[in-house]
Design a protein around this motif. Structure first.
Motif, PDB file in Angstrom:
ATOM      1  N   LEU A  85     -10.370  -8.276  -6.635  1.00 27.60           N
ATOM      2  CA  LEU A  85     -10.378  -8.686  -5.179  1.00 27.60           C
ATOM      3  C   LEU A  85      -9.199  -8.283  -4.568  1.00 27.60           C
ATOM      4  N   LEU A  86      -8.402  -7.813  -5.279  1.00 32.72           N
ATOM      5  CA  LEU A  86      -7.065  -7.313  -4.624  1.00 32.72           C
ATOM      6  C   LEU A  86      -7.105  -6.116  -3.846  1.00 32.72           C
ATOM      7  N   VAL A  87      -8.291  -5.491  -3.952  1.00 34.05           N
ATOM      8  CA  VAL A  87      -8.654  -4.288  -3.023  1.00 34.05           C
ATOM      9  C   VAL A  87      -8.864  -4.798  -1.683  1.00 34.05           C
ATOM     10  N   PHE A  88      -9.172  -6.090  -1.441  1.00 34.83           N
ATOM     11  CA  PHE A  88      -9.402  -6.609  -0.009  1.00 34.83           C
ATOM     12  C   PHE A  88      -8.373  -6.682   0.825  1.00 34.83           C
ATOM     13  N   PRO A  89      -7.473  -7.292   0.566  1.00 41.06           N
ATOM     14  CA  PRO A  89      -6.071  -7.325   1.469  1.00 41.06           C
ATOM     15  C   PRO A  89      -5.646  -5.868   1.724  1.00 41.06           C
ATOM     16  N   LEU A  90      -5.828  -5.041   0.724  1.00 41.93           N
ATOM     17  CA  LEU A  90      -5.330  -3.602   1.010  1.00 41.93           C
ATOM     18  C   LEU A  90      -6.165  -2.977   2.041  1.00 41.93           C
ATOM     19  N   ALA A  91      -7.509  -3.169   1.612  1.00 42.86           N
ATOM     20  CA  ALA A  91      -8.620  -2.504   2.708  1.00 42.86           C
ATOM     21  C   ALA A  91      -8.254  -3.236   4.056  1.00 42.86           C
ATOM     22  N   PHE A  92      -8.100  -4.459   4.335  1.00 37.58           N
ATOM     23  CA  PHE A  92      -7.809  -5.006   5.617  1.00 37.58           C
ATOM     24  C   PHE A  92      -6.609  -4.252   6.232  1.00 37.58           C
ATOM     25  N   THR A  99       2.672  -5.037  11.520  1.00 36.18           N
ATOM     26  CA  THR A  99       4.122  -5.329  10.747  1.00 36.18           C
ATOM     27  C   THR A  99       4.018  -6.718  10.239  1.00 36.18           C
ATOM     28  N   LEU A 100       3.372  -7.803  10.788  1.00 40.53           N
ATOM     29  CA  LEU A 100       3.320  -9.140  10.364  1.00 40.53           C
ATOM     30  C   LEU A 100       2.381  -9.199   8.992  1.00 40.53           C
ATOM     31  N   LEU A 101       1.675  -8.185   8.812  1.00 40.11           N
ATOM     32  CA  LEU A 101       0.612  -8.350   7.729  1.00 40.11           C
ATOM     33  C   LEU A 101       1.500  -8.028   6.273  1.00 40.11           C
ATOM     34  N   PRO A 102       2.346  -7.117   5.902  1.00 43.06           N
ATOM     35  CA  PRO A 102       2.970  -7.052   4.506  1.00 43.06           C
ATOM     36  C   PRO A 102       4.187  -8.481   4.420  1.00 43.06           C
ATOM     37  N   PHE A 152       3.605  -6.912  -8.839  1.00 41.20           N
ATOM     38  CA  PHE A 152       3.125  -7.590  -7.489  1.00 41.20           C
ATOM     39  C   PHE A 152       3.975  -6.413  -6.584  1.00 41.20           C
ATOM     40  N   GLN A 153       5.198  -6.156  -6.841  1.00 44.82           N
ATOM     41  CA  GLN A 153       5.826  -5.300  -5.914  1.00 44.82           C
ATOM     42  C   GLN A 153       5.035  -4.045  -5.817  1.00 44.82           C
ATOM     43  N   LEU A 154       4.568  -3.474  -7.027  1.00 44.66           N
ATOM     44  CA  LEU A 154       4.090  -2.286  -7.102  1.00 44.66           C
ATOM     45  C   LEU A 154       2.518  -2.405  -6.188  1.00 44.66           C
ATOM     46  N   TYR A 155       2.065  -3.463  -6.335  1.00 42.62           N
ATOM     47  CA  TYR A 155       0.855  -3.779  -5.580  1.00 42.62           C
ATOM     48  C   TYR A 155       1.230  -3.824  -3.903  1.00 42.62           C
ATOM     49  N   VAL A 156       2.320  -4.350  -3.371  1.00 40.33           N
ATOM     50  CA  VAL A 156       2.651  -4.493  -2.104  1.00 40.33           C
ATOM     51  C   VAL A 156       3.031  -2.912  -1.618  1.00 40.33           C
ATOM     52  N   GLY A 157       3.977  -2.487  -2.726  1.00 39.42           N
ATOM     53  CA  GLY A 157       4.119  -1.046  -2.131  1.00 39.42           C
ATOM     54  C   GLY A 157       2.966   0.022  -1.953  1.00 39.42           C
ATOM     55  N   VAL A 158       2.144  -0.055  -2.861  1.00 37.14           N
ATOM     56  CA  VAL A 158       0.671   0.825  -2.719  1.00 37.14           C
ATOM     57  C   VAL A 158       0.084   0.422  -1.352  1.00 37.14           C
ATOM     58  N   THR A 159       0.133  -0.775  -1.052  1.00 39.08           N
ATOM     59  CA  THR A 159      -0.733  -1.325   0.161  1.00 39.08           C
ATOM     60  C   THR A 159       0.091  -0.762   1.232  1.00 39.08           C
ATOM     61  N   LEU A 173       2.316   1.769   1.454  1.00 42.74           N
ATOM     62  CA  LEU A 173       2.029   3.529   1.392  1.00 42.74           C
ATOM     63  C   LEU A 173       0.532   3.841   1.629  1.00 42.74           C
ATOM     64  N   THR A 174      -0.238   3.127   1.362  1.00 41.38           N
ATOM     65  CA  THR A 174      -1.509   3.526   1.746  1.00 41.38           C
ATOM     66  C   THR A 174      -1.866   3.542   3.339  1.00 41.38           C
ATOM     67  N   ALA A 175      -1.275   2.605   4.030  1.00 38.40           N
ATOM     68  CA  ALA A 175      -1.329   2.280   5.531  1.00 38.40           C
ATOM     69  C   ALA A 175      -0.431   3.272   6.132  1.00 38.40           C
ATOM     70  N   LEU A 176       0.788   3.617   5.598  1.00 36.87           N
ATOM     71  CA  LEU A 176       1.810   4.210   6.145  1.00 36.87           C
ATOM     72  C   LEU A 176       1.252   5.464   6.745  1.00 36.87           C
ATOM     73  N   PRO A 177       0.490   6.460   6.163  1.00 34.30           N
ATOM     74  CA  PRO A 177       0.391   7.648   7.162  1.00 34.30           C
ATOM     75  C   PRO A 177      -0.665   7.400   8.254  1.00 34.30           C
ATOM     76  N   LEU A 178      -1.463   6.237   8.210  1.00 35.95           N
ATOM     77  CA  LEU A 178      -2.253   6.154   9.285  1.00 35.95           C
ATOM     78  C   LEU A 178      -1.359   5.488  10.448  1.00 35.95           C
ATOM     79  N   MET A 179      -0.519   4.609  10.261  1.00 32.85           N
ATOM     80  CA  MET A 179       0.387   4.201  11.072  1.00 32.85           C
ATOM     81  C   MET A 179       1.059   5.314  11.916  1.00 32.85           C
ATOM     82  N   CYS A 180       1.544   6.176  10.907  1.00 30.61           N
ATOM     83  CA  CYS A 180       2.487   7.200  11.700  1.00 30.61           C
ATOM     84  C   CYS A 180       1.444   8.125  12.481  1.00 30.61           C
TER      85      CYS A 180
END
Length: 312
Positions: free
Chosen positions: A208-215, A229-232, A264-271, A273-280
């Motif tokens: 289920l950890l994939v769902f916050p990442l996908a959101f 910015t509020l989400l992380p 958990f830090q790694l999970y937040v970091g991956v989340t 980093l996955t979204a950062l290119p799209l934001m940019c």
């Protein structure tokens, strides 16, 4: 007020004190470190000639945190200097890659952010810190090097974009919160993400950890930065609190408590980093549209001035 040197030094002290008091799970250096992201996020928006003024205040805060809650007063000054080098290095790399690649080459900017800030800066500061801990306190070099690099790298990758956005708004006298006109959308998005994250971290189902990442990824591609910015921040508060309290999918992994926190830090970091290119990429397109509208308005104004007056 929140972007003043005194407020920044206070925020840095609180972040550093929390890390050295509660995140030294193996007795060495802190395995969670967000203070460098706080300082670097502010330095990005300050002229480099004024950096010593900010670094001195935060260096004092770092020394106090280490002396009072961490490795002791003998290591306070060396570690404060290393922390200041790390934050200044991250801000320096951010400014250089932004001047070189932003906004035209977003992929190059993201890659440089990953390599420069996520790898090279923590690698340098980690080598200095592990050496200092070995020489001054006779602590194991490799163990502290590994913990430092993981904790500081993930802290910078996860939180530097967030603090950069916050201080960018504050330095302009603006609120970092979403525009009141976006309040209904913000409430729906933030409420949905909060509920989703609470449900995911209340159950022992790792898939289920994939769902916050996908959101988060979908929001990064479609919503304004003030909302995204509020989400992380919410993810760190909810997921971090649950993991620290030994609740949720990460807390039930068969590993040491410190390793769970770093996972958990790694999970937040991956989340992030996955979204950062799209934001940019979204920000680049918004900037291009803004320039295009300004150019069209300028051409229309010139065309209007060039029409001769035939009414006389």
């Amino acid at each position: 007020m929140l972007a003043s040197p005194a407020a920044l030094a206070t925020a840095y002290f609180l972040a550093a004190a929390f890390a050295v008091a509660f995140a030294r799970f193996a007795g060495g250096v802190a395995m969670v470190w967000l203070a460098s992201a706080v300082l670097a996020g502010r330095l990005v928006h300050v002229p480099e000639r004024r950096w010593p003024h900010w670094l001195m205040r935060c260096g004092l805060a770092s020394a106090l945190a280490t002396g009072l809650f961490g490795l002791g007063w003998l290591a306070a000054v060396p570690f404060a200097a290393i922390n200041m080098i790390e934050a200044a290095g991250a801000a320096f790399v951010w400014r250089r890659i932004t001047r070189s690649f932003w906004p035209g080459d977003t992929l190059e900017w993201v890659a440089s952010f990953y390599i420069g800030i996520g790898l090279m800066v923590p690698l340098l500061s980690g080598f200095l810190a592990a050496t200092a801990a070995w020489v001054i306190l006779d602590m194991p070099f490799i163990d502290n090097l590994t913990r430092w690099i993981i904790g500081h790298s993930l802290g910078l990758l996860s939180c530097l974009p967030v603090f950069h956005f916050i201080y960018a708004r504050l330095s302009k006298g603006q609120s970092f919160l979403p525009d009141p006109r976006q309040l209904p959308m913000t409430l729906v998005v933030v409420g949905s993400f909060t509920l989703l994250t609470m449900l995911v971290f209340a159950m022992d189902v790792r898939a289920l950890l994939v769902f916050p990442l996908a959101f988060f990824v979908v929001c990064a591609a479609t919503l304004p930065s003030a909302v995204v910015t509020l989400l992380p921040i919410l993810l760190i508060l909810i997921g971090g609190a649950a993991t620290a309290a030994q609740i949720g999918p990460i807390a039930h992994m068969e590993m040491d408590y410190g390793d769970q926190i770093q996972f958990f830090q790694l999970y937040v970091g991956v989340t992030v980093l996955t979204a950062l290119p799209l934001m940019c990429e979204r920000l680049r397109r918004v900037e291009e549209m803004r320039r295009m509208r300004a150019r069209i308005a300028e051409l229309e104004d010139r065309a209007g001035q060039a029409v001769p007056d035939l009414t006389c």
